[in-house]
Design a protein around this motif. Structure first.
Motif, mmCIF file in Angstrom:
data_model
loop_
_atom_site.group_PDB
_atom_site.id
_atom_site.type_symbol
_atom_site.label_atom_id
_atom_site.label_comp_id
_atom_site.label_asym_id
_atom_site.label_seq_id
_atom_site.Cartn_x
_atom_site.Cartn_y
_atom_site.Cartn_z
ATOM 1 N N TYR A 1 -8.109 6.290 2.987
ATOM 2 C CA TYR A 1 -8.575 4.911 2.805
ATOM 3 C C TYR A 1 -9.551 4.522 3.912
ATOM 4 O O TYR A 1 -10.651 4.013 3.644
ATOM 5 C CB TYR A 1 -7.379 3.964 2.792
ATOM 6 N N ARG B 1 -3.366 7.285 3.342
ATOM 7 C CA ARG B 1 -3.764 6.145 4.163
ATOM 8 C C ARG B 1 -4.986 6.497 5.009
ATOM 9 O O ARG B 1 -5.929 5.696 5.140
ATOM 10 C CB ARG B 1 -2.604 5.711 5.054
ATOM 11 N N PHE C 1 -2.647 1.922 -10.541
ATOM 12 C CA PHE C 1 -2.711 3.037 -9.605
ATOM 13 C C PHE C 1 -3.605 4.167 -10.113
ATOM 14 O O PHE C 1 -4.360 4.771 -9.337
ATOM 15 C CB PHE C 1 -1.312 3.578 -9.328
ATOM 16 N N LEU D 1 -3.857 -3.009 -6.509
ATOM 17 C CA LEU D 1 -2.468 -2.844 -6.084
ATOM 18 C C LEU D 1 -1.549 -3.851 -6.773
ATOM 19 O O LEU D 1 -0.327 -3.802 -6.587
ATOM 20 C CB LEU D 1 -2.350 -3.016 -4.563
ATOM 21 N N PHE E 1 1.304 2.835 -3.439
ATOM 22 C CA PHE E 1 0.161 3.602 -3.958
ATOM 23 C C PHE E 1 0.007 4.927 -3.215
ATOM 24 O O PHE E 1 -0.306 5.959 -3.825
ATOM 25 C CB PHE E 1 -1.128 2.796 -3.840
ATOM 26 N N TRP F 1 -11.230 6.077 -6.196
ATOM 27 C CA TRP F 1 -11.310 6.742 -4.884
ATOM 28 C C TRP F 1 -11.869 8.150 -5.031
ATOM 29 O O TRP F 1 -12.717 8.576 -4.253
ATOM 30 C CB TRP F 1 -9.917 6.822 -4.261
ATOM 31 N N THR G 1 -9.588 -2.197 -3.815
ATOM 32 C CA THR G 1 -8.299 -1.535 -3.596
ATOM 33 C C THR G 1 -7.178 -2.566 -3.603
ATOM 34 O O THR G 1 -6.138 -2.371 -4.251
ATOM 35 C CB THR G 1 -8.308 -0.755 -2.273
ATOM 36 N N PHE H 1 0.796 -1.220 0.000
ATOM 37 C CA PHE H 1 0.000 0.000 0.000
ATOM 38 C C PHE H 1 0.836 1.281 0.000
ATOM 39 O O PHE H 1 0.459 2.260 -0.653
ATOM 40 C CB PHE H 1 -0.962 0.005 1.192
ATOM 41 N N PHE I 1 -15.071 -1.950 -1.384
ATOM 42 C CA PHE I 1 -14.041 -0.922 -1.542
ATOM 43 C C PHE I 1 -12.675 -1.461 -1.140
ATOM 44 O O PHE I 1 -11.679 -1.282 -1.852
ATOM 45 C CB PHE I 1 -14.400 0.297 -0.704
ATOM 46 N N ARG I 2 -12.603 -2.134 0.001
ATOM 47 C CA ARG I 2 -11.328 -2.691 0.450
ATOM 48 C C ARG I 2 -10.820 -3.745 -0.539
ATOM 49 O O ARG I 2 -9.630 -3.771 -0.887
ATOM 50 C CB ARG I 2 -11.491 -3.307 1.837
ATOM 51 N N LEU J 1 -7.189 3.132 -9.716
ATOM 52 C CA LEU J 1 -7.562 3.109 -8.307
ATOM 53 C C LEU J 1 -7.753 4.521 -7.773
ATOM 54 O O LEU J 1 -8.731 4.804 -7.066
ATOM 55 C CB LEU J 1 -6.497 2.366 -7.503
ATOM 56 N N ALA J 2 -6.841 5.419 -8.106
ATOM 57 C CA ALA J 2 -6.969 6.801 -7.630
ATOM 58 C C ALA J 2 -8.228 7.455 -8.182
ATOM 59 O O ALA J 2 -8.921 8.195 -7.473
ATOM 60 C CB ALA J 2 -5.726 7.604 -8.025
#
Length: 488
Positions: free
Chosen positions: A285, A282, A319, A313, A262, A326, A309, A259, A305-306, A322-323
């Motif tokens: 998250y 973090r 990335f 990764l 990221f 989020w 994510t 993590f 969501f978890r 993922l960004a």
């Protein structure tokens, strides 16, 4: 160890001794294979396909037979051809028929080098129970599929609910139309199938390139058939116990180690609004996970969501996706849906057959509740999910003891491993390296992600070492530590 990615979030995976079945394929007879066009869902025009008949139960080789679907990308240089390179992309539950075509696809930054393609016919196959190879089913419902592999329990009551769901799924697997195959969908039997493929191809030995779960499959093959193993490359390694209870719990460690890569990326790209320091990313998250747990957005709760994510990764390429996810969840923008994931019932079902059939898992619900509480504190990102109960707690006992990986056999194994791999953490690779002893050398890369050789991996140190081994047989005299690739 590839997972089935969230269809909502992702844009773009009686005991028998080993001696009683070792070498059983010697009793078979070679026959000319009939190569034809591959099935329509194998999207590679250069591949040709065939099937190989194998026993469902190797204890009864003359009993029921099943067909294993096999693909081939032939070498185009007879003067350099050495033999065959069997491949496996990971899983369990992932098909491999298309994998040779994927390995050479120029869309990837690092496709399989031409020098390797010249030396080998590159062979793919769907493992037993998967895809075109006698697929199994557990009759998953849409609601069960939506939970995927990492439901995150918030408290002991959630673990109890998850136990009820897991027991239901296990019963479905044991009563489905393919239930008669359930005891035999194992890594050891897939390794025996590989030797039947070797025999059908008329080859005295096979070389092998396996990633993720495919490292355990390769380790089992070269343990059962050491004299038929040529050059064995294992990329992103499970421990010597394979994808057992310990390996699943280690997903929590893997995410904690990965993590920060990221978090640094997101902090360096403030346009996503996720924080300007890794610590702020973090914190974001946990903020998003808690918010979504209370109020899901577009069907996305904290557990999904978890899990998503964690999925994204696996590569640095993930990335940006993922960004953006989020950011959309944080600001209330719509999250574009992913394309359909193929046949999730078969993928999840065959995955379970292997996970639960390879080794015995703990059965105490109270024990899982204790582990969940411990892992939530020790590995807060996803630890409670990695320690949670699943259908393996309610599975029939395996009919065969796990294969014990050891140091007996030729020194022909090359392991490659990223230091910060979320799916197969370094701890497991070190244990496998120790189990192999002098049979193996290990090359580590000081970078994150799942997959150290080829495709997305641009580490010249790793790539050159593996390619040299596959093409010349030259292996490092000792373990090698590679620096991160430029830009990592």
């Amino acid at each position: 160890m590839r997972k089935i990615l969230s269809g909502v979030l992702v844009i773009a995976v009686s005991a028998v001794t080993l001696g009683s079945v070792r070498g059983v394929s010697e009793a078979g007879t070679s026959s000319a294979l009939r190569w034809e066009a591959c099935p329509a869902d194998v999207a590679s025009p250069d591949l040709e396909c065939t099937t190989v008949r194998v026993p469902l139960d190797y204890r009864s080789p003359e009993g029921r037979q099943i067909d294993i679907a096999v693909s081939r990308l032939p070498s185009k240089d007879p003067s350099q051809r050495r033999g065959v390179l069997l491949t496996n992309p990971g899983g369990p539950g992932g098909g491999g028929l298309s994998y040779p075509g994927l390995l050479v696809n120029p869309v990837f930054p690092e496709p399989l080098p031409q020098s390797v393609r010249d030396r080998y016919d590159v062979i793919g196959f769907d493992p037993r129970g998967v895809g075109h190879s006698a697929p199994v089913t557990c009759d998953y419902t849409p609601e069960q599929i939506a939970r995927l592999n990492l439901p995150y329990p918030g408290n002991p009551a959630d673990v109890l609910k998850d136990a009820e769901i897991a027991e239901t799924i296990a019963r479905q697997c044991a009563s489905s139309e393919t239930a008669g195959m359930l005891p035999y969908i194992t890594t050891a039997n897939t390794a025996r199938d590989m030797d039947r493929i070797r025999e059908a191809l008329g080859e005295p030995k096979i070389s092998y390139l396996g990633a993720s779960y495919g490292t355990y499959l390769g380790a089992v093959y070269t343990t059962l058939f050491p004299s038929r193993s040529d050059r064995i490359v294992l990329d992103s390694n499970l421990g010597p116990g394979g994808y057992d209870h310990t390996a699943f719990q280690r997903l929590a460690l893997g995410m904690e180690q990965r993590f920060p890569d990221f978090a640094k990326f997101a902090a360096a790209n403030p346009q996503y609004g996720l924080g300007v320091t890794p610590e702020q990313v973090r914190a974001k998250y946990f903020e998003l996970a808690a918010r979504l747990e209370k109020t899901p957005v577009q069907g996305i709760d904290g557990s999904l969501f978890r899990g998503a994510t964690f999925d994204l990764l696996y590569t640095d390429v993930g990335f940006t996706t993922l960004a953006a996810i989020w950011q959309a969840l944080d600001t209330g923008r719509p999250v574009p849906p992913a394309p359909p994931p193929g046949n999730p019932d078969n993928s999840l079902s065959s995955r379970l057959h292997v996970l639960c059939g390879d080794s015995s898992w703990p059965r105490s619900v109270r024990g899982y509740q204790r582990d969940v509480a411990l892992y939530r504190m020790k590995y807060p990102l996803i630890g409670a999910a990695a320690a949670n109960i699943g259908p393996c707690a309610f599975w029939p006992a395996p009919i065969e003891r796990p294969v014990r990986i050891g140091d007996r056999g030729p020194s022909n194994v090359l392991m490659v491993q990223n230091l910060r791999d979320p799916g197969t953490p370094l701890a497991g690779a070190r244990e496998l390296r120790k189990a192999f002893g002098d049979r193996a050398r290990m090359v580590t890369a000081d970078q994150g992600g799942h997959g150290a050789y080829g495709l997305f991996a641009r580490n010249t140190c790793v790539n050159d070492t593996v390619t040299t081994f596959l093409t010349t047989g030259q292996r490092p005299h000792r373990d090698v530590a590679c620096a991160a690739a430029p830009g990592k």
